[in-house]
Scaffold this motif. Sequence first.
Motif, PDB file in Angstrom:
ATOM      1  N   GLU A 181       0.860  -1.184   0.000  1.00 13.00           N
ATOM      2  CA  GLU A 181       0.000   0.000   0.000  1.00 13.00           C
ATOM      3  C   GLU A 181       0.895   1.232   0.000  1.00 13.00           C
ATOM      4  O   GLU A 181       1.825   1.337   0.801  1.00 13.00           O
ATOM      5  N   ILE A 182       0.625   2.161  -0.903  1.00 11.15           N
ATOM      6  CA  ILE A 182       1.472   3.345  -1.018  1.00 11.15           C
ATOM      7  C   ILE A 182       0.726   4.569  -0.506  1.00 11.15           C
ATOM      8  O   ILE A 182      -0.499   4.687  -0.669  1.00 11.15           O
ATOM      9  N   ASN A 183       1.455   5.490   0.143  1.00  4.73           N
ATOM     10  CA  ASN A 183       0.850   6.691   0.718  1.00  4.73           C
ATOM     11  C   ASN A 183       1.724   7.904   0.432  1.00  4.73           C
ATOM     12  O   ASN A 183       2.926   7.777   0.138  1.00  4.73           O
ATOM     13  N   LEU A 184       1.108   9.079   0.524  1.00  5.18           N
ATOM     14  CA  LEU A 184       1.860  10.315   0.334  1.00  5.18           C
ATOM     15  C   LEU A 184       2.954  10.405   1.387  1.00  5.18           C
ATOM     16  O   LEU A 184       2.750  10.068   2.556  1.00  5.18           O
ATOM     17  N   GLY A 185       4.127  10.852   0.958  1.00  4.82           N
ATOM     18  CA  GLY A 185       5.256  10.972   1.873  1.00  4.82           C
ATOM     19  C   GLY A 185       6.153   9.752   1.896  1.00  4.82           C
ATOM     20  O   GLY A 185       7.262   9.802   2.446  1.00  4.82           O
ATOM     21  N   ASP A 186       5.691   8.634   1.307  1.00  2.00           N
ATOM     22  CA  ASP A 186       6.528   7.430   1.268  1.00  2.00           C
ATOM     23  C   ASP A 186       7.736   7.647   0.362  1.00  2.00           C
ATOM     24  O   ASP A 186       7.702   8.445  -0.578  1.00  2.00           O
ATOM     25  N   ASP A 187       8.798   6.909   0.650  1.00  3.01           N
ATOM     26  CA  ASP A 187       9.988   6.914  -0.197  1.00  3.01           C
ATOM     27  C   ASP A 187       9.724   5.963  -1.366  1.00  3.01           C
ATOM     28  O   ASP A 187       9.543   4.758  -1.169  1.00  3.01           O
ATOM     29  N   PHE A 188       9.702   6.513  -2.563  1.00  6.19           N
ATOM     30  CA  PHE A 188       9.321   5.709  -3.729  1.00  6.19           C
ATOM     31  C   PHE A 188      10.300   4.569  -3.994  1.00  6.19           C
ATOM     32  O   PHE A 188       9.939   3.556  -4.597  1.00  6.19           O
ATOM     33  N   ARG A 189      11.525   4.705  -3.548  1.00  3.09           N
ATOM     34  CA  ARG A 189      12.522   3.662  -3.795  1.00  3.09           C
ATOM     35  C   ARG A 189      12.141   2.330  -3.153  1.00  3.09           C
ATOM     36  O   ARG A 189      12.633   1.276  -3.558  1.00  3.09           O
ATOM     37  N   GLU A 190      11.255   2.395  -2.141  1.00  2.00           N
ATOM     38  CA  GLU A 190      10.808   1.162  -1.487  1.00  2.00           C
ATOM     39  C   GLU A 190       9.804   0.388  -2.338  1.00  2.00           C
ATOM     40  O   GLU A 190       9.447  -0.745  -2.007  1.00  2.00           O
ATOM     41  N   PHE A 191       9.354   0.998  -3.444  1.00  2.00           N
ATOM     42  CA  PHE A 191       8.332   0.368  -4.280  1.00  2.00           C
ATOM     43  C   PHE A 191       8.854   0.041  -5.681  1.00  2.00           C
ATOM     44  O   PHE A 191       8.078  -0.192  -6.599  1.00  2.00           O
ATOM     45  N   LEU A 192      10.164   0.029  -5.825  1.00  2.00           N
ATOM     46  CA  LEU A 192      10.751  -0.262  -7.137  1.00  2.00           C
ATOM     47  C   LEU A 192      10.811  -1.765  -7.381  1.00  2.00           C
ATOM     48  O   LEU A 192      11.026  -2.553  -6.456  1.00  2.00           O
ATOM     49  N   PHE A 193      10.625  -2.154  -8.651  1.00  2.00           N
ATOM     50  CA  PHE A 193      10.903  -3.529  -9.046  1.00  2.00           C
ATOM     51  C   PHE A 193      12.421  -3.722  -8.996  1.00  2.00           C
ATOM     52  O   PHE A 193      13.176  -2.826  -9.396  1.00  2.00           O
ATOM     53  N   PRO A 194      12.885  -4.864  -8.532  1.00  2.00           N
ATOM     54  CA  PRO A 194      14.345  -5.085  -8.490  1.00  2.00           C
ATOM     55  C   PRO A 194      15.008  -4.896  -9.850  1.00  2.00           C
ATOM     56  O   PRO A 194      16.131  -4.392  -9.936  1.00  2.00           O
ATOM     57  N   GLN A 195      14.276  -5.272 -10.925  1.00  2.00           N
ATOM     58  CA  GLN A 195      14.875  -5.199 -12.261  1.00  2.00           C
ATOM     59  C   GLN A 195      14.986  -3.770 -12.789  1.00  2.00           C
ATOM     60  O   GLN A 195      15.676  -3.530 -13.779  1.00  2.00           O
TER      61      GLN A 195
END
Length: 452
Positions: A174-188
């Motif tokens: 689940e993504i929220n405002l203020g989150d660090d987008f790097r935590e939601f990257l695909f490894p590839q």
Amino acid sequence: MKNNLSIDILSATINSVAESFVLIAPDHKVLICNTSMVKTLEIFFGKEIHIGDDYRDFVLEPLKDIYFSAFENAIQGESTTIQKETSTGEIHLWFEYKANPVYDDAKKLIGVAIYAKNIDEQKKAELAIEYLKTTYESLLNNISDSICLLDSNFKLIQFNTHFKKSILRNIGKEINLGDDFREFLFPQETDAFYTQFNSAISGKTVEDEICVHNIHGETIWILSKMYPVHDKNQTIIGVCLVAINISAKKKMELSLIENEQRFRKIIETAPVPIVIVNKSMKIQLVNPETEKIFNYESKELLGQDINILIPPRFHANHAQYQQQYIQAPKMYRMGIGRFTPAITKDGIEKIVEVSLNSFKVNDETFILAIIQDVTKRIEHENKLENQVETLEKIAWQQSHEMRKPVANILGLVQLIEYDKAYNPLLINQLHQTTKELDDVIHKIVNLTHLNR
């Protein structure tokens, strides 16, 4: 004298306040009213309010429920603040109303103080901003692509509904405002993301196609676009990321590439020469067999007019056939009843049969020609035809020579039949005639053998 001075100071102080102010007794009678309130009420009611007036007569009908509720709360010792648009006729103004209880030194309730602050400009600006924000969010959420806005520290400032759903489905978070987008990257996509982000935060617009695998093991192709985002001073404040799912398109492209490779493989391994030309009769593809027969390399033929494979003296006629075929393309075999001339790089002329068919790719017409070199076959057929003609002449000539000994044999046979006595002379003559016939037959056989 001192009390009068205090009252004057109090009145001056109240009248200097920008907010409209009125103090109302528990029975709704006006105790104090500043100049601003007098002017404001005069705008809406067309008359002045005075000390001792019943304030309920100066409350607009749409505001009465709010007034009585706030007044009752203040009587009970509670303060109330509310923002409301006040309207009458063509006048529409936003006010912030406050109702507070007022006590004397003995903590006895004197009445209710009502403050009315004109916040029209501020409120309309807020509403305009809210409208723009709502419109912006609505536009974002109605876009089928995933969109988000990142600050320079990779924090999520804004994103649309599609982006949120896409992250949840493919990453499982689940993504929220203020989150660090790097935590939601695909490894590839990590390396590609940093490369794009650094370019975008430097002021460049970049895009790249990325192949990733989600938590369900599905292969997803994403077209990732990043744009620098500027404030009103043209200072870069972040990056806008647009992620477009191009899996269906990519699969189609890969399928087309695979089909094209398969098609080329079939053409290249075909045991006969194949040439493909476009509508302008420019050569687009040839296979190795074409190179062998015409002694050209493929790079020498690609882009050339098909006339390069036709003897010059036939160009005019062939151009006419080309136009007729282009106007009504169909499966067509050339060479039935006649043969088509061709010429090699070395200037050697050949005789070929050509089968034609047309096909379309992206609404562009192409013509496929399957070529068969029949030069040797024609030469062999011509040789056989010459042999047949020779044999016909031999047969015609020898038939006349054979008729005489045959006639003699027939005559001798008849004589033998009538002559009952044995006559050696007749037998010798019959033998001689038979020998002559045998010689003629041998001559025919020998002549036939020589013409093979």
